[in-house]
Design an enzyme around this catalytic site. Structure first.
Site, PDB file in Angstrom:
ATOM      1  N   ALA A   1     -18.037   8.147  37.768  1.00 62.28           N
ATOM      2  CA  ALA A   1     -16.644   8.037  38.226  1.00 62.28           C
ATOM      3  C   ALA A   1     -16.470   7.189  39.478  1.00 62.28           C
ATOM      4  O   ALA A   1     -17.275   7.220  40.399  1.00 62.28           O
ATOM      5  CB  ALA A   1     -16.019   9.410  38.481  1.00 62.28           C
ATOM      6  N   GLY A   2     -15.380   6.405  39.456  1.00 64.29           N
ATOM      7  CA  GLY A   2     -14.953   5.659  40.634  1.00 64.29           C
ATOM      8  C   GLY A   2     -15.532   4.273  40.794  1.00 64.29           C
ATOM      9  O   GLY A   2     -15.125   3.540  41.697  1.00 64.29           O
TER      10      GLY A   2
ATOM     11  N   LYS B   1     -21.030  17.783  29.141  1.00 66.59           N
ATOM     12  CA  LYS B   1     -20.649  17.353  30.484  1.00 66.59           C
ATOM     13  C   LYS B   1     -19.530  18.279  30.954  1.00 66.59           C
ATOM     14  O   LYS B   1     -18.424  18.257  30.406  1.00 66.59           O
ATOM     15  CB  LYS B   1     -20.166  15.903  30.479  1.00 66.59           C
ATOM     16  CG  LYS B   1     -19.645  15.432  31.835  1.00 66.59           C
ATOM     17  CD  LYS B   1     -19.018  14.054  31.730  1.00 66.59           C
ATOM     18  CE  LYS B   1     -18.303  13.676  33.024  1.00 66.59           C
ATOM     19  NZ  LYS B   1     -17.568  12.396  32.905  1.00 66.59           N
TER      20      LYS B   1
ATOM     21  N   ASN C   1     -16.746   4.330  32.083  1.00 63.19           N
ATOM     22  CA  ASN C   1     -15.805   4.139  31.001  1.00 63.19           C
ATOM     23  C   ASN C   1     -14.736   3.129  31.412  1.00 63.19           C
ATOM     24  O   ASN C   1     -14.732   1.981  30.970  1.00 63.19           O
ATOM     25  CB  ASN C   1     -15.193   5.464  30.583  1.00 63.19           C
ATOM     26  CG  ASN C   1     -14.386   5.367  29.290  1.00 63.19           C
ATOM     27  OD1 ASN C   1     -14.004   6.369  28.720  1.00 63.19           O
ATOM     28  ND2 ASN C   1     -14.135   4.169  28.778  1.00 63.19           N
ATOM     29  N   THR C   2     -13.844   3.529  32.316  1.00 60.60           N
ATOM     30  CA  THR C   2     -12.726   2.672  32.719  1.00 60.60           C
ATOM     31  C   THR C   2     -13.149   1.290  33.211  1.00 60.60           C
ATOM     32  O   THR C   2     -12.511   0.291  32.836  1.00 60.60           O
ATOM     33  CB  THR C   2     -11.878   3.373  33.792  1.00 60.60           C
ATOM     34  OG1 THR C   2     -11.454   4.649  33.302  1.00 60.60           O
ATOM     35  CG2 THR C   2     -10.658   2.552  34.157  1.00 60.60           C
TER      36      THR C   2
ATOM     37  N   GLY D   1     -11.488   6.659  37.722  1.00 60.15           N
ATOM     38  CA  GLY D   1     -10.606   5.556  37.386  1.00 60.15           C
ATOM     39  C   GLY D   1     -10.070   4.747  38.549  1.00 60.15           C
ATOM     40  O   GLY D   1      -9.287   3.823  38.345  1.00 60.15           O
TER      41      GLY D   1
END
EC number: 2.8.1.10
Length: 259
Positions: free
Chosen positions: A187-188, A100, A209-210, A161
């Protein structure tokens, strides 16, 4: 619409959930999250892994005896040269030939550098890597990354995040329409609602992830995200009704009972 299996770099996946391995409270929670999510692709920052002895690494040792596709990322790279060097080190260690590409220069926003990302993608694809670049939600750039050899393209819904969700659904829809490779939203995202929206727009999968690791209950959130991916995908395949300005009765006026 009939669903087709998700295939990236010659590998067929049954799960559309790509899962990050950082920021969990402890390894036990991480392992339980992985189990309930049924994710097959796991991502982690190469700079967090002991490349001298991957089998003894604090992250990877908790995954021994299980079969996953590892997607190491170049988080921390500031330019194409750094990302390329990191990717080569990961492959030389036997870790993975999937990579990635993640190149950010602004530590406040962590937004991907489009020029450096494109350069790194082209070089690594030419070297035989299965490249999945993290990029912005720019339809033109996503197409350029595909043309440069990306096996899949990973536009962000919002900065990493932030949990802001899909800030530009119009662009994401265009990216999906134009793509000839899988589109993985990365993301986001913050909630199952965001995930459903991404999948309803036609995304082939989601990387998180987050939103999972930092939830009050990561295991429950992983399960919620798994179901959201499935629901959003099914809704996309079923085909939603068109939006319109005025109402339409579900039963016509001619069905009223007259005396």
């Amino acid at each position: 619409m009939k669903d087709l299996p998700l295939s990236i770099g010659g590998k067929t996946l049954t799960s559309r959930f790509f899962l990050g391995t950082g920021r969990y409270p402890n390894p036990f929670v991480q392992n339980e999250v992985i189990r309930v999510s049924e994710a097959e692709v796991l991502t982690f920052a190469i700079r967090r892994v002991n490349l001298q002895a991957p089998g003894e690494d604090a992250i990877l040792q908790h995954l021994e005896g299980k079969t996953f596709t590892y997607l190491p990322n170049t988080s921390g790279a500031k330019n194409a040269e750094e990302a390329i060097r990191i990717a080569r080190l990961a492959r030389a260690s036997g870790l993975s030939d999937w990579i990635k590409v993640e190149i950010s220069v602004n530590e406040r926003t962590l937004l991907p550098d489009p020029v450096e990302t494109l350069r790194a993608t082209e070089t690594l694809a030419n070297e035989g890597f299965t490249v999945l670049p993290y990029t912005s939600d720019d339809p033109v750039l996503c197409k350029r990354l595909e043309e440069a050899g990306a096996a899949a393209v990973m536009p962000g819904g919002a900065p990493i995040g932030t949990g802001l969700g899909i800030l530009n659904p119009y662009n994401l829809g265009l990216i999906v329409e134009e793509a000839n490779v899988p589109i993985i939203v990365d993301a986001g995202l913050g909630s199952a609602q965001d995930v459903v929206q991404a999948m309803e727009l036609g995304a082939d999968g989601v990387l998180m992830n987050t939103p999972v690791a930092k939830a009050k209950d990561p295991v429950k959130m992983a399960l919620a995200m798994k179901h959201a991916i499935e629901a959003g995908r099914l809704s996309y395949l079923a085909g939603r009704i068109p939006k319109k300005r005025y109402a339409t009765a579900s039963s016509g006026l001619e069905t009223f009972i007259s005396k």
